[in-house]
Design an enzyme around this catalytic site. Sequence first.
Site, PDB file in Angstrom:
ATOM      1  N   GLY A 124     -62.790  39.923  33.456  1.00 42.12           N
ATOM      2  CA  GLY A 124     -62.339  39.215  32.396  1.00 42.12           C
ATOM      3  C   GLY A 124     -61.337  39.813  31.608  1.00 42.12           C
TER       4      GLY A 124
ATOM      5  N   GLY B 222     -67.589  46.459  28.479  1.00 45.36           N
ATOM      6  CA  GLY B 222     -67.307  45.356  29.439  1.00 45.36           C
ATOM      7  C   GLY B 222     -66.033  45.223  29.914  1.00 45.36           C
TER       8      GLY B 222
ATOM      9  N   SER C 245     -65.587  35.233  18.642  1.00 44.94           N
ATOM     10  CA  SER C 245     -65.275  34.030  19.183  1.00 44.94           C
ATOM     11  C   SER C 245     -65.312  32.928  18.114  1.00 44.94           C
ATOM     12  CB  SER C 245     -66.286  33.814  20.209  1.00 44.94           C
ATOM     13  OG  SER C 245     -65.964  32.303  20.361  1.00 44.94           O
TER      14      SER C 245
ATOM     15  N   GLY D  12     -61.766  42.072  28.977  1.00 44.81           N
ATOM     16  CA  GLY D  12     -61.928  43.650  28.932  1.00 44.81           C
ATOM     17  C   GLY D  12     -61.041  44.335  30.018  1.00 44.81           C
TER      18      GLY D  12
ATOM     19  N   TYR E 162     -75.610  32.129  20.287  1.00 42.00           N
ATOM     20  CA  TYR E 162     -74.105  32.734  20.647  1.00 42.00           C
ATOM     21  C   TYR E 162     -73.487  32.846  19.488  1.00 42.00           C
ATOM     22  CZ  TYR E 162     -69.812  33.642  22.798  1.00 42.00           C
ATOM     23  OH  TYR E 162     -68.405  34.172  23.166  1.00 42.00           O
TER      24      TYR E 162
HETATM   25  N1  LIG Z   1     -63.571  33.660  27.802  1.00 48.45           N
HETATM   26  C1  LIG Z   1     -63.540  32.954  26.779  1.00 48.45           C
HETATM   27  O1  LIG Z   1     -63.272  31.869  26.659  1.00 48.45           O
HETATM   28  C2  LIG Z   1     -63.969  33.571  25.501  1.00 48.45           C
HETATM   29  C3  LIG Z   1     -64.114  32.922  24.127  1.00 48.45           C
HETATM   30  C4  LIG Z   1     -64.495  33.519  22.998  1.00 48.45           C
HETATM   31  C5  LIG Z   1     -64.803  34.824  22.938  1.00 48.45           C
HETATM   32  N2  LIG Z   1     -64.810  35.671  24.203  1.00 48.45           N
HETATM   33  C6  LIG Z   1     -65.478  36.844  24.059  1.00 48.45           C
HETATM   34  O2  LIG Z   1     -64.747  37.793  24.857  1.00 48.45           O
HETATM   35  C7  LIG Z   1     -65.733  38.708  25.207  1.00 48.45           C
HETATM   36  C8  LIG Z   1     -65.235  39.021  26.644  1.00 48.45           C
HETATM   37  O3  LIG Z   1     -65.737  37.736  27.695  1.00 48.45           O
HETATM   38  P1  LIG Z   1     -64.974  37.512  28.957  1.00 48.45           P
HETATM   39  O4  LIG Z   1     -64.525  36.088  28.746  1.00 48.45           O
HETATM   40  O5  LIG Z   1     -64.120  38.558  29.390  1.00 48.45           O
HETATM   41  O6  LIG Z   1     -66.203  37.487  29.808  1.00 48.45           O
HETATM   42  P2  LIG Z   1     -66.711  38.218  31.260  1.00 48.45           P
HETATM   43  O7  LIG Z   1     -65.712  38.210  32.024  1.00 48.45           O
HETATM   44  O8  LIG Z   1     -68.144  37.698  31.369  1.00 48.45           O
HETATM   45  O9  LIG Z   1     -66.801  39.704  30.671  1.00 48.45           O
HETATM   46  C9  LIG Z   1     -67.967  40.097  29.668  1.00 48.45           C
HETATM   47  C10 LIG Z   1     -68.326  41.609  30.091  1.00 48.45           C
HETATM   48  O10 LIG Z   1     -69.279  42.000  29.169  1.00 48.45           O
HETATM   49  C11 LIG Z   1     -70.219  42.606  29.880  1.00 48.45           C
HETATM   50  N3  LIG Z   1     -71.460  42.687  29.624  1.00 48.45           N
HETATM   51  C12 LIG Z   1     -72.338  41.494  29.237  1.00 48.45           C
HETATM   52  N4  LIG Z   1     -73.536  41.945  28.663  1.00 48.45           N
HETATM   53  C13 LIG Z   1     -73.613  43.263  28.690  1.00 48.45           C
HETATM   54  C14 LIG Z   1     -74.581  44.051  28.299  1.00 48.45           C
HETATM   55  N5  LIG Z   1     -75.927  43.770  27.984  1.00 48.45           N
HETATM   56  N6  LIG Z   1     -74.356  45.374  28.482  1.00 48.45           N
HETATM   57  C15 LIG Z   1     -73.110  45.856  28.842  1.00 48.45           C
HETATM   58  N7  LIG Z   1     -72.115  44.983  29.256  1.00 48.45           N
HETATM   59  C16 LIG Z   1     -72.400  43.674  29.105  1.00 48.45           C
HETATM   60  C17 LIG Z   1     -69.982  42.106  31.235  1.00 48.45           C
HETATM   61  O11 LIG Z   1     -70.655  43.093  32.346  1.00 48.45           O
HETATM   62  P3  LIG Z   1     -71.254  42.372  33.913  1.00 48.45           P
HETATM   63  O12 LIG Z   1     -70.021  42.330  34.409  1.00 48.45           O
HETATM   64  O13 LIG Z   1     -72.189  43.670  34.155  1.00 48.45           O
HETATM   65  O14 LIG Z   1     -71.929  41.129  33.380  1.00 48.45           O
HETATM   66  C18 LIG Z   1     -68.759  42.069  31.653  1.00 48.45           C
HETATM   67  O15 LIG Z   1     -68.145  43.000  31.785  1.00 48.45           O
HETATM   68  C19 LIG Z   1     -66.876  38.306  25.033  1.00 48.45           C
HETATM   69  O16 LIG Z   1     -67.512  39.108  23.988  1.00 48.45           O
HETATM   70  C20 LIG Z   1     -67.040  37.115  24.712  1.00 48.45           C
HETATM   71  O17 LIG Z   1     -67.902  36.486  23.836  1.00 48.45           O
HETATM   72  C21 LIG Z   1     -64.622  35.049  25.439  1.00 48.45           C
END
Ligand SMILES: NC(=O)c1ccc[n+]([C@@H]2O[C@H](COP(=O)([O-])OP(=O)(O)OC[C@H]3O[C@@H](n4cnc5c(N)ncnc54)[C@H](OP(=O)(O)O)[C@@H]3O)[C@@H](O)[C@H]2O)c1
Length: 318
Positions: free
Chosen positions: A35, A31, A160, A37, A186
């Site tokens: 964000g 990912g 998370s 990643g 979730y």
């Molecule tokens: N942001 C927060 O406040 C927060 C808080 C706690 C934990 N987290 C965790 O941090 C991690 C990153 O989240 P983020 O905030 O950076 O969100 P994000 O910007 O939505 O990034 C998520 C990434 O995961 C990819 N993804 C989602 N479903 C997938 C699948 N089935 N197969 C392959 N790739 C997939 C998305 O790809 P696409 O672009 O193609 O959709 C995107 O690249 C997640 O695991 C999330 O649970 C985030």
Amino acid sequence: MRDATKFGAETTASEVADGIDLRGKVVLVTGGSSGLGQETARVLADRGAHVILTARDVPKGEAVAAGIRASTGNPRVEVEELELGSLKDIRGFASRFLARHPTLHVLVNNAGVMACPQSKTADGFELQFGSNHVGHFLMTCLLAPALLRGAPSRVASVSSRGHHMSPVVFDDIQFERRPYDKWRAYGQSKTANVLFAVGLERRLGARGVHANALHPGGIMTELSRHLQPEDLEFLRTRTRGMKFKSVEAGAATSVFAATAPELEGRGGLYLEDCHVAAVNDAPDALDGAKSYALDPTNAERLWEVSESLVGERFAFSA
Ligand SMILES: NC(=O)c1ccc[n+]([C@@H]2O[C@H](COP(=O)([O-])OP(=O)(O)OC[C@H]3O[C@@H](n4cnc5c(N)ncnc54)[C@H](OP(=O)(O)O)[C@@H]3O)[C@@H](O)[C@H]2O)c1
């Protein structure tokens, strides 16, 4: 100069990685197309690592990789297509990856989806459990030979604080006998991310592959794509108005898990704000890990369920 004792909620990923030399290290970030990643990949590339980031939308991933190559001057930043909601796709990805990269030093299991409407993966698993946990479980187990060759190596499981919302409900993981609840789903998937780190550490820790889980903080990213205004209100109430982090600070604990010398030889931990977090079973806890997420019995049970879901058992030869 890097001083881990001063790290906290506002520390950035670049500050965590300051002075750390990752030249010669192969890093995989799932990912990586947006964000946290994306920022994790950028910072690790900036320290000299050969970074492979996965994307579902390859042109989106390529644009991110091109930006990282340009801003860091590191040409070794690549994109691989990966859909974690398909076991077939994961197997194809893993065999392509192993053929090109027999050795892996750092794996950041970052990809995730949050609070989506009820839906299933290609293999019929509840979407959040299926992609956030089962997909990463299979991919990591298939890549274990490369991690063993790279030892000492690390796996960072991006969980998370949302794991506080549910344990893994072993009696009904797929929501077949209870109404679907997007937050419990979730929470269950994020508890599974922590338990997976515990289970992996038990199997591979003594062979130099260490796995830790982490909470990145609350950060505005595309993760909120499924949220309605009332969900944002729900989150604000739950977190009692806690401050959002920048993306640069949000990626810090992932980079800490991936690189910090303070974690050398350590695994099975839950990290937040660039520190090892304590267990906190208070019902209204704003931090810490739930004991059900670090429980070795739960970790073993999840491991068995996960092997059965993917139809494969893992012996982990190098
Ligand atoms: N942001 C927060 O406040 C927060 C808080 C706690 C934990 N987290 C965790 O941090 C991690 C990153 O989240 P983020 O905030 O950076 O969100 P994000 O910007 O939505 O990034 C998520 C990434 O995961 C990819 N993804 C989602 N479903 C997938 C699948 N089935 N197969 C392959 N790739 C997939 C998305 O790809 P696409 O672009 O193609 O959709 C995107 O690249 C997640 O695991 C999330 O649970 C985030």
